[in-house]
Design an enzyme around this catalytic site. Structure first.
Site, PDB file in Angstrom:
ATOM      1  N   ASN A 169       0.789  -1.233   0.000  1.00 10.38           N
ATOM      2  CA  ASN A 169       0.000   0.000   0.000  1.00 10.38           C
ATOM      3  C   ASN A 169       0.824   1.289   0.000  1.00 10.38           C
ATOM      4  O   ASN A 169       0.326   2.342  -0.384  1.00 10.38           O
ATOM      5  CB  ASN A 169      -1.029   0.002   1.146  1.00 10.38           C
ATOM      6  CG  ASN A 169      -0.396  -0.077   2.504  1.00 10.38           C
ATOM      7  OD1 ASN A 169       0.793  -0.340   2.632  1.00 10.38           O
ATOM      8  ND2 ASN A 169      -1.181   0.136   3.538  1.00 10.38           N
ATOM      9  N   GLU A 264       5.420  -3.800  11.573  1.00 12.28           N
ATOM     10  CA  GLU A 264       4.107  -3.155  11.658  1.00 12.28           C
ATOM     11  C   GLU A 264       3.163  -4.031  10.869  1.00 12.28           C
ATOM     12  O   GLU A 264       3.326  -4.216   9.667  1.00 12.28           O
ATOM     13  CB  GLU A 264       4.199  -1.731  11.096  1.00 12.28           C
ATOM     14  CG  GLU A 264       2.997  -0.890  11.489  1.00 12.28           C
ATOM     15  CD  GLU A 264       1.921  -0.885  10.433  1.00 12.28           C
ATOM     16  OE1 GLU A 264       0.968  -1.707  10.571  1.00 12.28           O
ATOM     17  OE2 GLU A 264       2.004  -0.097   9.490  1.00 12.28           O
ATOM     18  N   CYS A 298      -3.121   0.590   7.064  1.00 11.46           N
ATOM     19  CA  CYS A 298      -3.092  -0.044   8.390  1.00 11.46           C
ATOM     20  C   CYS A 298      -3.785   0.851   9.400  1.00 11.46           C
ATOM     21  O   CYS A 298      -4.411   0.372  10.339  1.00 11.46           O
ATOM     22  CB  CYS A 298      -1.655  -0.263   8.846  1.00 11.46           C
ATOM     23  SG  CYS A 298      -0.710  -1.200   7.682  1.00 11.46           S
TER      24      CYS A 298
HETATM   25  O1  G3P Z   1      -0.687   1.031   6.056  1.00 12.85           O
HETATM   26  C1  G3P Z   1       0.501   1.597   6.353  1.00 12.85           C
HETATM   27  C2  G3P Z   1       0.428   2.552   7.498  1.00 12.85           C
HETATM   28  O2  G3P Z   1       1.697   2.861   7.902  1.00 12.85           O
HETATM   29  C3  G3P Z   1      -0.457   3.755   7.264  1.00 12.85           C
HETATM   30  O3  G3P Z   1       0.173   4.935   6.972  1.00 12.85           O
HETATM   31  O4  G3P Z   1       0.296   7.311   6.405  1.00 12.85           O
HETATM   32  O5  G3P Z   1      -1.733   6.016   5.776  1.00 12.85           O
HETATM   33  O6  G3P Z   1      -1.307   6.565   8.142  1.00 12.85           O
HETATM   34  P1  G3P Z   1      -0.692   6.292   6.817  1.00 12.85           P
END
Ligand code: G3P
Length: 496
Positions: A169, A264, A298
């Site tokens: 992603n 993560e 995430c």
């Molecule tokens: O899914 C990866 C996670 O690190 C989300 O990142 O920048 O969308 O909060 P962000």
């Protein structure tokens, strides 16, 4: 353009090469792996299917390159990182085009990902020269029974070879969030991109190549997880693993050797809404948090826990905003784009069917065409439904109505995940109590969960991960403390 101009050398026919020893290479077997465009569901790109032998070679090279890189002055490492950041930003459009085609990320968000990545690399260079440029000085007479006869000097030294495995992603941003800290700290790198996102990664790696990093310092192998996945993560040449992805990370952590791990592994981020919340603010954050990049983050809002007394009003506001989301191809910058793969779409559909059978209220009709799933809000979700606990990684958001704050906290803490969460209330005292009670790595007050800005600490507890990310934490994680103790024949005192 993708695979042309400065990027021409990374392509051989219709197959992208892998990167080892400072060169773009073809794998000996001549085999390739196809990357399916989530929108067309046809092969978009092909990458080399590296073998275990090729991985072995790259590991050896990375090990040797690290030794001289560790001797490279910190300011010089930073200078190269700044150069790479500028080149990355200069080529934001071709890299963004890969993101659009490989992972169906909306066009504007794809450009943002590349620019954000360049900024991350620069910030990391600056942070690195500060925090790696200083250490600690301790004296022995602060510990009982000791005279002032020992001076302890501590500094941070590199770990060796860092294995970086980013997810589909954010194949560029979550790759550089591992690469830049590893490099500034004096490590070398082996990058294994996700299959969807591999070509974006290869273009990004070429920007580091163009910046002039020493040969062998950065390496990028592509291929089938079944062939080289375990081989890489269990490789004796690896001194640190930084992984972002799904529960594969749990298996990796069980198999990896005695090395530092940064993981993560997703979340089921809860959004707790109290009676006094600003419901317009909540609704816009639910849309941004739950549906951006079609929920494939995430840190997406993955369950709304709203007090029953304001639930009808909130659901109406969110419904109205869902109706305005555009649905279509990423090239048109649609809000909702196809999810990454057919198996992902099937998984999401399974959760939706389970919720339907168990009586959830569908705020919109369920609609799917290929990998494209229309945004769906499910009201009156109950704990016996899978969607209450599992992360769909898609544009489907459950709403659970609660009768007390404790019920919301209980649901949040009963999850196997603990990445982020958020609470909406005008009462900061209540917000702080709830934040303390939520078993998550971060709690956002009056905003949707998010990792950025990229220098903030980012961590999950329970199945959401190991260690903490964010620029400073990642640099520290990719180093070891080294002490040198000067032993004096007689106690010395600076004054008196
Ligand atoms: O899914 C990866 C996670 O690190 C989300 O990142 O920048 O969308 O909060 P962000």
């Amino acid at each position: 353009m993708v695979g042309t101009g400065v990027f021409a050398e990374i392509l051989d026919g219709d197959v992208y090469k892998y990167y080892g020893d400072g060169e773009w290479k073809k794998c000996a077997s001549g085999k390739s792996v196809a990357i399916i465009n989530p929108t067309t569901r046809k092969t978009q790109y092909k990458v080399q299917a590296c073998s275990q032998e090729e991985v072995n070679k790259v590991m050896e090279i990375a090990k040797a390159a690290q030794k001289s890189w560790a001797k490279t002055p910190l300011w010089k490492r930073a200078e190269l990182l700044h150069k790479a950041a500028a080149i990355l930003k200069e080529h934001k459009f071709p890299i963004a085009e890969c993101l659009v085609k490989e992972i169906a990320k909306p066009a504007k968000d794809s450009v943002t990902e590349v620019v954000r990545s360049g900024d991350l690399v620069s910030y990391c260079a600056e942070e690195g020269v500060r925090i790696l440029g200083e250490g600690k000085f301790l004296v022995s007479d602060s510990f009982p029974g000791n005279e002032r006869t020992k001076y302890c000097l501590t500094s941070k030294i590199p770990l060796g070879v860092v294995l970086a495995i980013p997810p589909f992603n954010y194949p560029v941003n979550l790759a550089v969030s591992k690469i830049a800290p590893a490099l500034i700290a004096g490590n070398s790198l082996v990058l294994k991109p996700p299959t969807q996102g591999a070509v974006s990664c290869l273009h990004m790696v070429h920007c580091f190549h163009l910046a002039g990093f020493p040969k062998g310092l950065i390496n990028c192998v592509t291929g089938k997880g079944s062939e080289i996945g375990d081989f890489l993560t269990m490789h004796p040449g690896v001194n640190c693993i930084s992984f972002t992805g799904g529960d594969t990370g749990i298996a990796i952590s069980k198999k990896a050797g005695m090395i530092p791990l940064q993981m993560e592994l997703g979340g089921k981020d809860a959004c707790i809404v109290l009676e006094d919340a600003d419901l317009d603010l909540v609704a816009s954050n639910i849309i941004k948090g739950g549906f951006s990049y079609s929920g494939q983050r995430c840190t997406a809002v993955k369950v709304v826990l709203v007090m029953e007394s304001v639930a009808d009003a909130l659901v109406e506001k969110v419904k109205a905003k869902v109706a305005k989301l555009t649905v279509g191809p990423p090239e048109e910058d649609s809000d909702i784009t196809p999810v990454v793969s057919e198996s992902s779409a099937n998984f999401i559909e399974g959760l939706v069917k389970d919720a339907k059978e168990k009586g959830a209220t569908f705020c919109q009709p369920y609609k799917r065409e290929g990998n494209l799933i229309w945004p769906l809000l499910l009201d009156h979700v109950r704990p016996d439904m899978r969607i209450a606990w599992e992360e769909p990684f898609g544009p489907v958001l459950p709403v659970i109505r609660i009768n007390s704050v404790e019920e919301g906290i209980h649901h949040c803490n009963a999850s196997n995940f603990g990445l982020q969460g958020c609470v909406f209330t005008r009462d900061i005292n209540k917000a702080m109590l709830i934040s303390d009670a939520m078993e998550t790595g971060t709690v956002q007050i009056n905003s949707a969960p998010a990792r950025g800005p990229d220098h903030f600490p980012f961590q999950g507890i329970k199945d959401s991960g190991i260690g903490s990310q964010g620029i400073t934490n990642s640099i520290n994680m990719m180093t070891k403390i080294k002490s040198t103790v000067i032993n004096l024949p007689t106690p010395t005192y600076t004054t008196g």
